[in-house]
Design a protein around this motif. Structure first.
Motif, PDB file in Angstrom:
ATOM      1  N   PHE A  80      -9.025  -8.764  14.610  1.00  0.00           N
ATOM      2  CA  PHE A  80      -8.049  -8.217  15.543  1.00  0.00           C
ATOM      3  C   PHE A  80      -6.943  -7.579  14.715  1.00  0.00           C
ATOM      4  CE2 PHE A  80     -10.345 -11.585  17.533  1.00  0.00           C
ATOM      5  CZ  PHE A  80     -10.481 -11.234  18.863  1.00  0.00           C
ATOM      6  N   ALA A  81      -6.820  -6.271  14.796  1.00  0.00           N
ATOM      7  CA  ALA A  81      -5.853  -5.540  13.976  1.00  0.00           C
ATOM      8  C   ALA A  81      -4.728  -5.011  14.858  1.00  0.00           C
ATOM      9  CB  ALA A  81      -6.536  -4.393  13.243  1.00  0.00           C
ATOM     10  N   PHE A  82      -3.507  -5.118  14.338  1.00  0.00           N
ATOM     11  CA  PHE A  82      -2.325  -4.686  15.080  1.00  0.00           C
ATOM     12  C   PHE A  82      -1.458  -3.776  14.222  1.00  0.00           C
ATOM     13  CE2 PHE A  82      -3.624  -8.840  16.559  1.00  0.00           C
ATOM     14  CZ  PHE A  82      -3.581  -8.736  17.943  1.00  0.00           C
ATOM     15  N   ALA A  83      -1.033  -2.666  14.799  1.00  0.00           N
ATOM     16  CA  ALA A  83       0.011  -1.851  14.181  1.00  0.00           C
ATOM     17  C   ALA A  83       1.345  -2.341  14.716  1.00  0.00           C
ATOM     18  CB  ALA A  83      -0.181  -0.374  14.519  1.00  0.00           C
TER      19      ALA A  83
ATOM     20  N   ILE B 230       0.838  -1.187   0.000  1.00  0.00           N
ATOM     21  CA  ILE B 230       0.000   0.000   0.000  1.00  0.00           C
ATOM     22  C   ILE B 230       0.876   1.241   0.000  1.00  0.00           C
ATOM     23  CG2 ILE B 230      -1.765   1.283   1.290  1.00  0.00           C
ATOM     24  CD1 ILE B 230      -2.662  -1.469   2.412  1.00  0.00           C
ATOM     25  N   GLY B 231       0.646   2.127  -0.966  1.00  0.00           N
ATOM     26  CA  GLY B 231       1.468   3.324  -1.101  1.00  0.00           C
ATOM     27  C   GLY B 231       2.435   3.204  -2.261  1.00  0.00           C
ATOM     28  N   SER B 232       3.115   4.282  -2.552  1.00  0.00           N
ATOM     29  CA  SER B 232       3.938   4.351  -3.767  1.00  0.00           C
ATOM     30  C   SER B 232       5.436   4.217  -3.522  1.00  0.00           C
ATOM     31  CB  SER B 232       3.685   5.690  -4.479  1.00  0.00           C
ATOM     32  OG  SER B 232       3.967   6.772  -3.600  1.00  0.00           O
ATOM     33  N   ASP B 233       5.842   4.015  -2.280  1.00  0.00           N
ATOM     34  CA  ASP B 233       7.277   4.037  -1.975  1.00  0.00           C
ATOM     35  C   ASP B 233       7.836   2.657  -1.641  1.00  0.00           C
ATOM     36  OD1 ASP B 233       5.843   3.802   0.333  1.00  0.00           O
ATOM     37  OD2 ASP B 233       7.057   5.210   1.495  1.00  0.00           O
TER      38      ASP B 233
ATOM     39  N   ILE C  36       6.609  -6.090   8.831  1.00  0.00           N
ATOM     40  CA  ILE C  36       5.261  -5.764   8.379  1.00  0.00           C
ATOM     41  C   ILE C  36       4.759  -4.561   9.184  1.00  0.00           C
ATOM     42  CG2 ILE C  36       2.931  -6.673   8.034  1.00  0.00           C
ATOM     43  CD1 ILE C  36       5.215  -8.123   6.492  1.00  0.00           C
ATOM     44  N   SER C  37       4.010  -3.662   8.540  1.00  0.00           N
ATOM     45  CA  SER C  37       3.513  -2.479   9.237  1.00  0.00           C
ATOM     46  C   SER C  37       2.206  -2.724   9.972  1.00  0.00           C
ATOM     47  CB  SER C  37       3.304  -1.328   8.240  1.00  0.00           C
ATOM     48  OG  SER C  37       4.508  -0.974   7.614  1.00  0.00           O
TER      49      SER C  37
ATOM     50  N   VAL D 217      -2.289   2.021   7.779  1.00  0.00           N
ATOM     51  CA  VAL D 217      -1.835   2.037   6.383  1.00  0.00           C
ATOM     52  C   VAL D 217      -2.964   2.426   5.436  1.00  0.00           C
ATOM     53  CG1 VAL D 217       0.014   0.359   6.789  1.00  0.00           C
ATOM     54  CG2 VAL D 217      -2.256  -0.454   6.086  1.00  0.00           C
ATOM     55  N   LEU D 218      -4.196   2.342   5.906  1.00  0.00           N
ATOM     56  CA  LEU D 218      -5.366   2.796   5.154  1.00  0.00           C
ATOM     57  C   LEU D 218      -6.141   3.761   6.048  1.00  0.00           C
ATOM     58  CD1 LEU D 218      -6.487  -0.626   3.629  1.00  0.00           C
ATOM     59  CD2 LEU D 218      -5.540   1.299   2.335  1.00  0.00           C
ATOM     60  N   PRO D 219      -5.616   4.970   6.245  1.00  0.00           N
ATOM     61  CA  PRO D 219      -6.217   5.911   7.204  1.00  0.00           C
ATOM     62  C   PRO D 219      -7.690   6.176   6.897  1.00  0.00           C
ATOM     63  CG  PRO D 219      -4.077   6.708   6.437  1.00  0.00           C
ATOM     64  CD  PRO D 219      -4.428   5.533   5.572  1.00  0.00           C
ATOM     65  N   GLY D 220      -8.508   6.075   7.939  1.00  0.00           N
ATOM     66  CA  GLY D 220      -9.933   6.285   7.785  1.00  0.00           C
ATOM     67  C   GLY D 220     -10.736   5.001   7.732  1.00  0.00           C
TER      68      GLY D 220
END
Length: 218
Positions: free
Chosen positions: A166-169, A102-105, A152-153, A183-186
């Motif tokens: 269950f989500a983890f940062a 996810i993202g361009s970098d 992993i982020s 990684v997908l804000p909102g």
């Protein structure tokens, strides 16, 4: 993490077995195990036979729709891989249900090979999703440690029987629960769970129309 001294015990799937990297490769590259999912972490390997029933298959599809539709409508670059192996030779390997760049970098692997993604050449995905019924405890345990070390982020685990997510940062080798994706804000995790619950009574078209309407309002 369960330790076993004999590599032959890997024939009992869904447990962690002590193994060298060479022993792991012998199983991972054996055609007799081509339907298996392979993990290697801290000199232990785990083989899971891929679920074939509608519980896992449908929920896997719904999770993918949520991520792709959200990223599409928010103009976020996303590349999805399903049941793909990611390998750091001699160190570790994982084969999650869903993986996202996810993202361009990020250095994203091309789709011109059927070999495991070489993590010495490409970046690891920054979002991993595992859907677990019998494997749920290990998804939260040993695999979470593996993904923490792999860089992993963000990591999502769905308990298939209850449709809880269950989500983890992950940051600095550790992880903590989150209620909204980083990684997908909102994107709220509760909305992911609602989409999964809707799958019990609604078809994919209904769910996708609801998702599009919901994401377009954000």
């Amino acid at each position: 993490m369960t330790s076993n001294s004999a590599i032959t015990q890997v024939l009992e799937t869904d447990i962690w077995v002590k193994a060298t990297w060479e022993e792991f490769l012998n199983f991972a590259e054996d055609s007799a195990w081509e339907k298996g999912k392979f993990y290697y972490y801290q000199k232990h390997m785990r083989v899971e036979m891929s679920p074939v029933g509608p519980l896992h298959g449908r929920q896997n599809s719904i999770m993918a729709c949520v991520v792709i539709l959200f990223a599409t409508l928010r103009n976020i670059r996303v590349v999805q891989f399903t049941n793909t192996s990611f390998r750091k030779a001699g160190i570790g390997e994982f084969q999650p249900d869903l993986a996202y760049y996810i993202g361009s970098d990020l250095r994203v692997p091309p789709d011109d090979s059927n070999s495991a993604v070489d993590l010495n050449q490409y970046d690891p995905p920054n979002l991993i999703v595992e859907i677990g019924a019998s494997s749920f405890n290990d998804d939260l345990g040993g695999k979470r440690l593996l993904y923490e070390d792999a860089g992993i982020s963000e990591y999502w685990v769905e308990r298939a029987n209850t449709r809880e997510v269950f989500a983890f940062a992950i940051n600095g080798g550790g992880s903590g629960r989150i209620q909204e994706s980083r990684v997908l804000p909102g994107l709220e995790i509760a909305l992911v769970e609602e989409a999964l619950n809707r799958s019990q009574t609604q078809d994919d078209g209904e769910i996708n129309r609801w998702l599009i309407q919901t994401f377009s309002q954000g």
